[in-house]
Structures are given as structure tokens and as C-alpha cells.
Design an enzyme around this catalytic site. Structure first.
Site, mmCIF file in Angstrom:
data_model
loop_
_atom_site.group_PDB
_atom_site.id
_atom_site.type_symbol
_atom_site.label_atom_id
_atom_site.label_comp_id
_atom_site.label_asym_id
_atom_site.label_seq_id
_atom_site.Cartn_x
_atom_site.Cartn_y
_atom_site.Cartn_z
ATOM 1 N N CYS A 65 0.841 -1.206 0.000
ATOM 2 C CA CYS A 65 0.000 0.000 0.000
ATOM 3 C C CYS A 65 0.876 1.256 0.000
ATOM 4 C CB CYS A 65 -0.905 -0.001 1.228
ATOM 5 S SG CYS A 65 -2.080 1.386 1.238
ATOM 6 N N CYS A 69 -0.586 5.147 6.768
ATOM 7 C CA CYS A 69 -1.366 5.010 8.003
ATOM 8 C C CYS A 69 -0.535 4.296 9.074
ATOM 9 C CB CYS A 69 -2.643 4.237 7.730
ATOM 10 S SG CYS A 69 -3.639 4.905 6.377
ATOM 11 N N CYS A 72 -1.191 0.567 10.373
ATOM 12 C CA CYS A 72 -1.423 -0.511 9.418
ATOM 13 C C CYS A 72 -0.179 -1.307 9.079
ATOM 14 C CB CYS A 72 -2.020 0.074 8.144
ATOM 15 S SG CYS A 72 -2.420 -1.180 6.930
ATOM 16 N N CYS A 109 -17.008 -9.380 3.489
ATOM 17 C CA CYS A 109 -16.372 -8.090 3.294
ATOM 18 C C CYS A 109 -15.144 -8.262 2.411
ATOM 19 C CB CYS A 109 -15.966 -7.491 4.629
ATOM 20 S SG CYS A 109 -17.316 -7.381 5.812
ATOM 21 N N CYS A 142 -19.986 -6.569 1.080
ATOM 22 C CA CYS A 142 -19.523 -5.218 1.364
ATOM 23 C C CYS A 142 -18.135 -5.057 0.759
ATOM 24 C CB CYS A 142 -19.471 -4.987 2.864
ATOM 25 S SG CYS A 142 -18.796 -3.383 3.315
ATOM 26 N N CYS A 202 -20.822 1.881 5.916
ATOM 27 C CA CYS A 202 -20.232 1.326 7.127
ATOM 28 C C CYS A 202 -18.985 2.143 7.439
ATOM 29 C CB CYS A 202 -19.874 -0.132 6.890
ATOM 30 S SG CYS A 202 -18.877 -0.842 8.209
ATOM 31 N N ARG A 272 -20.290 -3.212 15.526
ATOM 32 C CA ARG A 272 -19.523 -4.446 15.301
ATOM 33 C C ARG A 272 -18.220 -4.422 16.092
ATOM 34 N NH1 ARG A 272 -18.899 -4.617 9.579
ATOM 35 N NH2 ARG A 272 -21.091 -5.189 9.725
#
Length: 419
Positions: A65, A69, A72, A109, A142, A202, A272
Site C-alpha cells: 500500500c 497510516c 497498518c 467483506c 460489502c 459502514c 460491530r
């Protein structure tokens, strides 16, 4: 406590607590914790009964990626020893999804690392959604692919997606301290795009990154304003090789207070418990079911979760029941307002309610939030267990740093999924 009676009354009326009341929940003592859980549990049961919705993550593209962040394991410059692979083919993703559905998952997901999808990526994911729906028409899908460009949410909806996940993660005031390659406003924009396209939005948060109580309350109130159908609460797993590797701030009691505060602020929303529940809640996970009505089954994106059968046993032993594919997730008024996902018995809908957030690789789970969940139960040697410290007896009030395992199974491997 007068505070709790007030919060229950407001929750049953869908009325927002004040910021001061939300902060007071986080400040309650351990002696009052069971009272807090019982009060928030009344609100949870009023809107969701004793049903627990199961969700299952499929990591379509792992690592590599370009975003930075701090939480992560898939971030730019990460030294975490995670699996790295490019896009799974639709049949591979469909097979992985089938394992979760077989374990009782109602929603799948689909998560991919990266800043956001290209138009070609949207085509890939659209083909994967169709493959999953052909195999199991009733399953909710999702997508969690990062920041969306104009028109992409509509294309995902037309392909059969039910929801889109993108987490806010932390307060606007502190967001720049966590991520510099995109902004808090970018995240809000993507959630807004999902809403506008008719997807079930979400969006959630990550707790345990060194934030203050005020930051937690700020992000949950921001989520209430965005009005997603589901709010995943991730608990940071400080993975070695990331900037937040030493941020061990959470205890089971702290996690329960955060979940209770989220329930009071978002009373009629699918809350959740996402990544990190096994690591931070540990033996108190059953208590958390009184606060949240949804969990992830099995593994997370780059780390192992609790064995699927253990999740099912926990739900049954705690007196809850798994929500069936034909049952409505959201309260009737929310389903009527949006035709939201989970409001249709059986079939899919153009509105989604999903888990974590993509593009937000949250070490702790949740869709799109590159969830590095916890580890619990037995982890086979080939799973690549990694520990931050030798196992020691737990000490009350102290965080555990010995419970992190990097994922070595499921999607992207030859090992069976942990569902």
C-alpha cells in the site's frame, strides 16, 4: 446511577447523549463497569434482541500500500512480516467467501489494500461480487477498497454490492498525526459517496492509538452525524514493524467502556466488534456481546483471529444466537428509511451495512481497515505465530503484549480458512 438511567432512556428514544455524558461513560470506575454493560445492554437488546450478525473478511490484495497510516501492517514502509500478494481471481475470492458463509457468516467483506481503486480494479471487484452472488444469492457483500472516485460507488452497487466500508478511524483533530497521505475530509467524502449511491454505509473507528477520551467521543459523534448503518469498533493491535508497535494502552475494561459509549451514541446502529477483540477483550469477549450485535468470524486481513468454532460456542454460551440470512439486521425504522442491507430477508439490496474500513488499514480488523485482529485459541506452527514478549501470567489492569500472530492462512495461502 442517574447517568446510566438517563442514557438508557435516551437510547430507547434514539436521542443523542451529550458529550459530557459520553465522556462520563469512559470515566466510570471498574466497580461500576457491570452496571455500564447492563445499561448499554438494555439499549442493544431493545433494537437488536439477542441476535449476533457474523461477518467474514476476504483479503483480495495484501500489502504493497502507498499510504502511510501508522496503525497498518500494510502501510508504505511497513516491516511487518505479513503476506503480500496482488489481486485474487474471482473464483479464489469466491471460494474464500464460501468458507465464511459455511461457518454462518451473513456478510462477506471484500477488502483490498491501496489508496483507492482504479476503474480496472472496480471491474475486478465487480466480477468477484458477481461470482460470490452466483454461489450464494442471499449473502450480503460489502466492498472496502479505499477512497472512491466519482461514479465508482454506483458501479459497485450495479455489480451487486450491498455496502461500502470506510472508517474515520480517529478524530479530525488528531487524524494528521496518524496519516499524512490523505485527509480526514477524504474519508468523509468516500462515506458520503457510498450513501449517495444507495449503498449501506459502514464506518467506524480504531481505539488504542494513544488518543484521548475526547478524541474517542469526537469520532463517535462524527460517525453519528454521518449516520452509517454499521459502526465497526477496532482495537489496535500494535504490530511489529509499524510506527505504533509500542502503543499498548487497552485493557478489557477500557474496551468495554468504549463499546458501551458507542452504543449509547449510536443506539440503533449495527455496532460491530472488529479487529483486536481477541487480544484486548480476551476472556471478557462474551460481555461485549451485550454491547455489540455484530462480530467478524475467524481471521482478519493480516493476522489470525479466534477459531470460528470458538466464536460460535461463545455466542451460544453467552445466551445469544447467530442471525440468520433471512433475518432483518437493522431496526424497522432504519430499514424503512433506507432499504438498508440486512433489512431484506434473503436477497441483497443496494444499500450496505458493513464492517471495517478499507484504505484504512486498521491493525485490528474491520473491513478496509486493515484489520490485524488478535490471536486466540490454538495457532498451528505453520501459521507463523509471532509474539511481542514471552507469555506471562496476566496482571489485572495491565495490557498484554504477547498475543499477536501474523496471519498465515486463508485467502492468499494454501491453508484452510479459519472459519
Amino acid at each position: 446511577m442517574d447517568l446510566l438511567n438517563t442514557l438508557v432512556d435516551k437510547g430507547l428514544r434514539r436521542e443523542s447523549p451529550t458529550r459530557e455524558e459520553a465522556l462520563a461513560v469512559l470515566a466510570t470506575s471498574d466497580d461500576d463497569l457491570l452496571d455500564v454493560v447492563a445499561a448499554a445492554g438494555k439499549v442493544r437488546r431493545h433494537w437488536f434482541g439477542r441476535r449476533v450478525k457474523l461477518n467474514y473478511l476476504v483479503n483480495l490484495k495484501s500489502g504493497l500500500c502507498p499510504e502511510d497510516c501508522s496503525y497498518c501492517s500494510q502501510r508504505l514502509g511497513s516491516k511487518a512480516e505479513i503476506l503480500k500478494y496482488t489481486w485474487l481471481k474471482p473464483d479464489q475470492a469466491s471460494q474464500a467467501a464460501a468458507a465464511g458463509v459455511a461457518g454462518g457468516a451473513k456478510r462477506v467483506c471484500l477488502v483490498a489494500s491501496g489508496r483507492g481503486p482504479t476503474d480496472r480494479d472496480v471491474d475486478r471487484v465487480s466480477d468477484t461480487i458477481k461470482a460470490i452472488k452466483e454461489q450464494n444469492e442471499a449473502v450480503e457483500v460489502c466492498a472496502c477498497l479505499g477512497l472512491l472516485s466519482d461514479g465508482q460507488a454506483e458501479r459497485l452497487r450495479d455489480a451487486g454490492a450491498d455496502a461500502y466500508n470506510h472508517n474515520l478511524n480517529t478524530s479530525e483533530a488528531t487524524y494528521g498525526d496518524i496519516t499524512t497521505t490523505h485527509t480526514y475530509a477524504d474519508r468523509v467524502d468516500t462515506v458520503t459517496k457510498a450513501h449517495a449511491a444507495g449503498l449501506s454505509a459502514c464506518s467506524g473507528l480504531i481505539a488504542g492509538m494513544g488518543e484521548s477520551d475526547e478524541d474517542l467521543v469526537d469520532v463517535v459523534f462524527s460517525l453519528r452525524e454521518l449516520d452509517p448503518d454499521s459502526v465497526p469498533v477496532n482495537f489496535l493491535i500494535p504490530m511489529e514493524g509499524t510506527p505504533l508497535a509500542k502503543e499498548w494502552h487497552l485493557t478489557p475494561q477500557r474496551c468495554l467502556r468504549i463499546l458501551a459509549m458507542t452504543r449509547f451514541v449510536c443506539p440503533d446502529v449495527e455496532v460491530r466488534i472488529a479487529g483486536g477483540r481477541e487480544v484486548h477483550l480476551r476472556t471478557m469477549q462474551p460481555l461485549a456481546l451485550n454491547l455489540a450485535n455484530s462480530i467478524f468470524l475467524g481471521d482478519y486481513l493480516t493476522s489470525e483471529g479466534q477459531a470460528g468454532h470458538a466464536d460460535l460456542e461463545m455466542i451460544a454460551d453467552a445466551g445469544f444466537e447467530v442471525e440468520g440470512a433471512g433475518e432483518v439486521t437493522l431496526p424497522e425504522h432504519r430499514a424503512a428509511e433506507r432499504g438498508a442491507c440486512g433489512s431484506h430477508a434473503g436477497g441483497s439490496c443496494g444499500s450496505h451495512a458493513d464492517g471495517g474500513a478499507c484504505g484504512s488499514h486498521a491493525e485490528g480488523g474491520g473491513c478496509g481497515s486493515h484489520a490485524d485482529g488478535g490471536v486466540c485459541g490454538s495457532v498451528p506452527a505453520e501459521a507463523g505465530r509471532r509474539t511481542g514478549a514471552p507469555a506471562e501470567p496476566a496482571v489485572a489492569g495491565e495490557a498484554r503484549t504477547d498475543l499477536v500472530a501474523v496471519r498465515r492462512r486463508g485467502a492468499g495461502t494454501d491453508l484452510a480458512p479459519n472459519a
